[in-house]
Design an enzyme around this catalytic site. Structure first.
Site, PDB file in Angstrom:
ATOM      1  N   VAL A 131      10.374   0.574   5.781  1.00 42.93           N
ATOM      2  CA  VAL A 131      11.075   0.877   4.412  1.00 42.93           C
ATOM      3  C   VAL A 131      10.021   1.520   3.471  1.00 42.93           C
ATOM      4  O   VAL A 131       8.989   0.883   3.142  1.00 42.93           O
ATOM      5  CB  VAL A 131      11.864  -0.393   3.586  1.00 42.93           C
ATOM      6  N   THR A 160       7.038  -2.222   5.560  1.00 42.97           N
ATOM      7  CA  THR A 160       7.194  -1.479   4.246  1.00 42.97           C
ATOM      8  C   THR A 160       5.917  -0.867   3.858  1.00 42.97           C
ATOM      9  O   THR A 160       5.035  -1.421   3.918  1.00 42.97           O
ATOM     10  CB  THR A 160       8.069  -2.168   3.326  1.00 42.97           C
ATOM     11  N   LYS A 161       6.244   0.255   3.539  1.00 39.49           N
ATOM     12  CA  LYS A 161       4.979   1.079   2.654  1.00 39.49           C
ATOM     13  C   LYS A 161       5.275   1.064   1.138  1.00 39.49           C
ATOM     14  O   LYS A 161       6.215   1.369   0.793  1.00 39.49           O
ATOM     15  CB  LYS A 161       4.663   2.408   3.228  1.00 39.49           C
ATOM     16  N   LEU A 162       4.496   0.308   0.294  1.00 41.80           N
ATOM     17  CA  LEU A 162       4.632   0.283  -1.112  1.00 41.80           C
ATOM     18  C   LEU A 162       3.772   1.314  -1.838  1.00 41.80           C
ATOM     19  O   LEU A 162       2.750   0.960  -2.487  1.00 41.80           O
ATOM     20  CB  LEU A 162       4.409  -1.162  -1.435  1.00 41.80           C
TER      21      LEU A 162
END
Length: 299
Positions: A131, A160-162
């Protein structure tokens, strides 16, 4: 249950174009190899996605980097197209897919629709997906930790990459899931070490395009327990991360690479505007980049 990507430093590698805005293949290969020779992993995505992924995978394999992972950006504005791009990514040699939330109709992207979108893509994708939370490019949509945690329960959603840079969100996720099952990456250099301290699996950051060795140095310092050294270097990289954004984002990255590493042109596709490398010194933020590039070249 799919396996999450290994910890490390990943890079959303820029693609170089010629004057007609077509792929500059020799420059792209040089850039991929410079990154692969330094960084632990490689991320690649752009418009002609399948061609770019194939070029990346072939270049790595031909030069002895068969074990380097390729994470392909497959986000699109419909579930159907995103599913297709995930299949294309697998066919082209990608190991993982990084998926943005659609943003053409943000008022219609209710929590229910967001969760359904990512789950349906994950159900159909032949490779595990991650995500990609990047409010700047998704019309301000910023997935909270509860939403991402709900998605993390899907067996084919593995990380996920934030790019929101929210360390509180990152920490809530890292303390809820095992890193081997759901990997959480800082999406910006200016929170790289802070993310590691909060349990992240590493970073997927644009500044790695310019300063891969310094990112690796910081990562090794952290792994060796040299937190004082890591935080000192983090401070410098944080200023560089701010500077590259003020120089011009993607266009700035390309111009800086062209001016300092001897390959690639600053050409970008419209509506973005290319920067003239010869005029970089007119930007007050470029001095910071010059200082950091000097450190990079010493390693």
């Amino acid at each position: 249950m799919s396996i999450a990507p290994p910890p490390g430093i990943y890079v959303p590698a820029v693609l170089f174009f010629d004057e007609k805005e077509n792929f500059d293949v020799p420059a792209i290969k040089l850039h991929i190899l410079r990154l692969a020779q330094v960084a632990s992993s490689l991320f690649e995505s752009h418009d002609e996605r399948k061609e770019a992924i194939t070029l990346t995978r072939e270049t790595l394999d031909e030069n002895g980097f068969q074990n380097v992972i390729v994470i392909a950006g497959t986000g699109a504005q419909s579930t159907r197209e995103t599913k297709k791009l995930c299949v294309d990514a697998k066919d082209a040699g990608a190991t993982y897919a990084l998926v943005l939330t659609p943003s053409t109709w943000p008022p219609q992207m209710t929590l229910e629709n967001i969760i359904r979108f990512h789950r349906e893509v994950a159900d159909a994708s032949p490779i595990p997906i991650m995500v990609y939370n990047f409010p700047v490019v998704t019309a301000g949509q910023d997935l909270d930790s509860d939403t991402i945690a709900t998605l993390a329960e899907h067996p084919n959603i593995v990380g996920t990459k934030l790019s929101c840079g929210n360390i509180g969100k990152l920490h809530r996720l890292t303390t809820r899931f095992q890193q081997s099952e759901f990997a959480v990456y800082a999406g910006r250099t200016d929170v790289f070490t802070q993310g590691l301290l909060s349990g992240s699996a590493g970073a997927i950051a644009a500044l790695v395009n310019v300063l891969p060795k310094l990112h690796i140095k910081l990562y090794k310092m952290y792994q060796e327990g040299n937190l004082k050294g890591a935080m000192e270097l983090q401070g410098k990289l944080g200023h560089a991360d701010w500077a590259i954004g003020r120089i011009g984002g993607i266009g700035g990255v390309k111009a800086v690479i062209s001016a300092n590493f001897g390959y690639g042109s600053p050409v970008v596709r419209g509506p973005l505007k290319a920067l003239d490398p010869a005029r970089l010194t007119e930007n007050k933020h470029y001095m910071i980049m010059q200082e950091m590039i000097a450190l990079e070249k010493e390693l």
